[in-house]
Design a protein around this motif. Structure first.
Motif, PDB file in Angstrom:
ATOM      1  N   SER A  22       0.834  -1.207   0.000  1.00 25.65           N
ATOM      2  CA  SER A  22       0.000   0.000   0.000  1.00 25.65           C
ATOM      3  C   SER A  22       0.869   1.257   0.000  1.00 25.65           C
ATOM      4  O   SER A  22       0.585   2.217  -0.724  1.00 25.65           O
ATOM      5  N   CYS A  23       1.937   1.246   0.814  1.00 26.78           N
ATOM      6  CA  CYS A  23       2.835   2.401   0.853  1.00 26.78           C
ATOM      7  C   CYS A  23       3.510   2.612  -0.502  1.00 26.78           C
ATOM      8  O   CYS A  23       3.641   3.749  -0.977  1.00 26.78           O
ATOM      9  N   ILE A  24       3.953   1.521  -1.119  1.00 29.41           N
ATOM     10  CA  ILE A  24       4.585   1.657  -2.444  1.00 29.41           C
ATOM     11  C   ILE A  24       3.592   2.212  -3.455  1.00 29.41           C
ATOM     12  O   ILE A  24       3.910   3.110  -4.243  1.00 29.41           O
ATOM     13  N   LEU A  25       2.362   1.676  -3.447  1.00 27.18           N
ATOM     14  CA  LEU A  25       1.344   2.160  -4.381  1.00 27.18           C
ATOM     15  C   LEU A  25       1.021   3.623  -4.134  1.00 27.18           C
ATOM     16  O   LEU A  25       0.915   4.430  -5.078  1.00 27.18           O
ATOM     17  N   LEU A  26       0.879   3.999  -2.854  1.00 24.16           N
ATOM     18  CA  LEU A  26       0.587   5.396  -2.543  1.00 24.16           C
ATOM     19  C   LEU A  26       1.753   6.303  -2.926  1.00 24.16           C
ATOM     20  O   LEU A  26       1.544   7.441  -3.374  1.00 24.16           O
ATOM     21  N   ALA A  27       2.989   5.808  -2.758  1.00 27.45           N
ATOM     22  CA  ALA A  27       4.149   6.604  -3.153  1.00 27.45           C
ATOM     23  C   ALA A  27       4.152   6.846  -4.656  1.00 27.45           C
ATOM     24  O   ALA A  27       4.442   7.957  -5.136  1.00 27.45           O
ATOM     25  N   ILE A  28       3.821   5.799  -5.413  1.00 30.35           N
ATOM     26  CA  ILE A  28       3.748   5.959  -6.874  1.00 30.35           C
ATOM     27  C   ILE A  28       2.659   6.956  -7.247  1.00 30.35           C
ATOM     28  O   ILE A  28       2.858   7.859  -8.074  1.00 30.35           O
ATOM     29  N   ILE A  29       1.486   6.787  -6.617  1.00 36.59           N
ATOM     30  CA  ILE A  29       0.380   7.711  -6.906  1.00 36.59           C
ATOM     31  C   ILE A  29       0.760   9.133  -6.523  1.00 36.59           C
ATOM     32  O   ILE A  29       0.500  10.089  -7.267  1.00 36.59           O
ATOM     33  N   LEU A  30       1.405   9.296  -5.357  1.00 39.48           N
ATOM     34  CA  LEU A  30       1.813  10.626  -4.925  1.00 39.48           C
ATOM     35  C   LEU A  30       2.823  11.231  -5.895  1.00 39.48           C
ATOM     36  O   LEU A  30       2.744  12.426  -6.227  1.00 39.48           O
TER      37      LEU A  30
END
Length: 582
Positions: A22-30
């Motif tokens: 989730s953190c990796i996905l949110l980092a990509i989205i951010l």
């Protein structure tokens, strides 16, 4: 040495793995959103500054037209440029002719003033824009196009004619070709501040996500370490449990109040409690109330090793044991309770008794051999004299009867001496193949007359299937005859005796069971002692010989008897084909 546990296969914790993903996905989205926001802000900035620059250029052109209509000199252009450049958002304004001559300038000029794209600006059909920097390294958005106050669509021909003349005033150009470019530099401070704020917010969000990701990795690490520790503890617990359960001695742990906290299966076997749970109960519930010295010794706080004592089993049987006790302590040395090691001494005591009995029998055998040798010779002489007197007393009936009585008593004494000799010098078994059914039938036939004389019924329990084994058939026949003789003596007239045999796993079992008067515990303990008998006419050697023969065959004898309930004697022999007679 305790073996090292195997490291478990790597299996990630689902919550931790989900958090990391989730953190990796949110980092990509951010990152994507931040990049798009910055790109959008840059386009908005360019559009806004382009429009503002064009507005300023049109305003300066309008001012220039006004001066031309009023017939003013071109010096008013410099004043117009200077006034316009005083706006806070304006960095500089330059008006340059096609030859690179600066006609009007105001503000903080750019560091690349020598490389202004004048020709591109004059020839271009639309305004040009670029990002440049001042000498102070401040970012500036520059808008450039041709400076033409008249305009291409101007309808006033007089204005077009005045423009070259006005342009040439004050040396600003020649009348033949008066083409100029205007450069308007606008500060981007506010936009850069907004961009820095957005980047700052994005970095803060990225830092938060990094913390969450790091927390996820840390949680994953802790989860893996916890899994390894848990598996190690489980392996250690299993290993310890297996060691404790495989101990040949009973192990009991007690708390400080003397309550049982754990015990292994061997301890349950020793005290005869298989199903009942004893955890949390007092030690007396397991070892018998008042029948075991363990409790009194523990109350004294003693530590001891191999203390012999007798305890009571669940069946009421007294069990000889040896008990060792030691304190359980924690890391600081404070007492937690006690651990007891209980060794069952029944087999050892039986072996000791058998060894002692063998020693006694050996001593008795040596004595009996000497006595038999000393007695047998005079017995022959006495028997000869008795027969001589009988022949000499043909007319004296009383003398003849006394002579016959003397011969009978000498013969009985001779049989006793023969039994003594057999007991003292037993012959070695001569092993041969023995059919169990035939052995039982032959013994029954040999005992038919004796059973009939005592009016006792003999029933034979034949094996269901043919059973063959290796033994000395003559010695086993003697064993069964001796047991049957003791059986019918203890059985009342009209009673019944059972003779049987069977194979049970790797054992051959022979049994003789009567339903007579039975034996007390003291009689059971002494029944195989030489010369012990409860019959007036008995020698006390029959059962001693039975035990001797069975020991020669590497077997054992089990006896069950109670007063008034009869007696069951079982002979248990190994079913091997041959024996090591060494």
């Amino acid at each position: 040495m305790i073996p090292a546990p195997r490291r478990p296969s790597t299996r990630f914790s689902l919550p931790a793995l989900g958090l990391i993903l989730s953190c990796i996905l949110l980092a990509i989205i951010l990152g994507v959103v931040t990049w798009r926001n910055l790109d959008r802000e840059e386009r908005l900035m360019e559009n806004f500054l382009r429009k503002e620059g064009q507005t300023l250029i049109r305003a300066i052109e309008a001012g220039a037209r006004t001066t031309m209509m009023m017939g003013s000199k071109s010096a008013n252009l410099k004043t117009l440029v200077r006034k316009t450049a005083q706006e806070e958002t304006v960095a500089y304004i330059l008006v340059v002719d096609e030859h690179g001559q600066i006609n009007a300038a105001s503000g903080s000029l750019p560091s690349s003033i020598q490389n202004l794209p004048v020709a591109q600006a004059i020839s271009g059909k639309s305004p040009m824009t670029r990002l440049t920097r001042l000498a102070s390294n401040q970012a500036v958005f520059e808008v450039t196009r041709e400076f033409n106050p008249v305009g291409e669509n101007a309808s006033d021909s007089r204005m077009r004619r005045r423009w070259p003349q006005w342009c040439a005033m004050g040396g600003m150009g020649d009348e033949a070709a008066c083409r100029q470019a205007i450069f308007v530099g606008l500060y981007t401070r506010e936009f850069e501040a907004a961009r820095r704020e957005d980047v700052k917010q994005s970095l803060i969000m990225g830092g938060v996500l990094l913390l969450f990701g790091a927390g996820g990795f840390y949680f994953l690490f802790l989860s893996q370490e916890s899994r390894v520790a848990q598996r190690t503890l489980e392996n250690m617990e299993l290993y310890t449990r297996n060691v404790i359960e495989s101990m040949p001695a009973g192990l009991i742990t007690l708390d400080e109040q003397g309550r049982i906290t754990s015990l292994n299966e061997r301890a349950r076997d020793i005290f005869g409690h298989q199903e009942e749970s004893f955890e949390g109960k007092h030690l007396n519930a397991l070892a018998g109330e008042g029948r075991c010295e363990i409790e009194s010794l523990l109350q004294d706080g003693q530590e001891f090793t191999d203390k012999p004592m007798e305890c009571q089993a669940g069946s009421g049987e007294n069990i000889p044991v040896k008990v060792s006790a030691s304190l359980l302590r924690d890391r600081k040395g404070a007492p937690l309770g006690r651990v007891l090691i209980v060794r069952d001494m029944r087999e050892i005591r039986a072996m000791e008794e058998a060894l002692e009995r063998s020693r006694r029998m050996a001593a008795l055998g040596r004595m009996a051999a000497g006595i038999a040798h000393e007695i047998r010779n005079p017995l022959g002489t006495l028997r000869g004299f008795a027969q001589f007197f009988r022949r000499r007393s043909d007319d004296d009936t009383a003398a003849r009867e006394y002579a016959d009585l003397m011969v009978g008593e000498v013969d009985r004494l001779n049989r006793t001496v023969s039994a003594l000799l057999q007991f003292s010098r037993p012959r070695e078994p001569e092993y041969a193949a023995v059919d169990l059914g035939e052995l039982l039938q032959r013994t029954a036939r040999l005992m038919e007359e004796d059973m009939a004389a005592h009016r006792v019924t003999l029933k034979v329990d034949q094996p269901v299937k043919p059973v063959a084994f290796s033994a000395d058939p003559d010695l086993l026949t003697q064993v069964l005859i001796n047991l049957l003789q003791n059986g019918f003596v203890a059985t009342q007239e009209g009673g019944e005796i059972r003779l049987g045999g069977a194979r049970e796993n790797q054992d051959i079992r022979l049994w003789v069971q009567d339903f007579g008067r039975g034996m007390a515990a003291e009689e059971r303990e002494r029944m195989f002692d030489p010369f012990y008998t409860t019959r007036k006419e008995g020698t006390g050697l029959g059962l001693a010989v039975v035990q001797q023969i069975i020991e020669q065959h590497r077997g054992r004898i089990e006896v069950e008897s109670a007063p008034g309930e009869g007696t069951l004697v079982e002979v248990i022999l190994p079913a091997g084909e041959n024996y090591d007679k060494a």
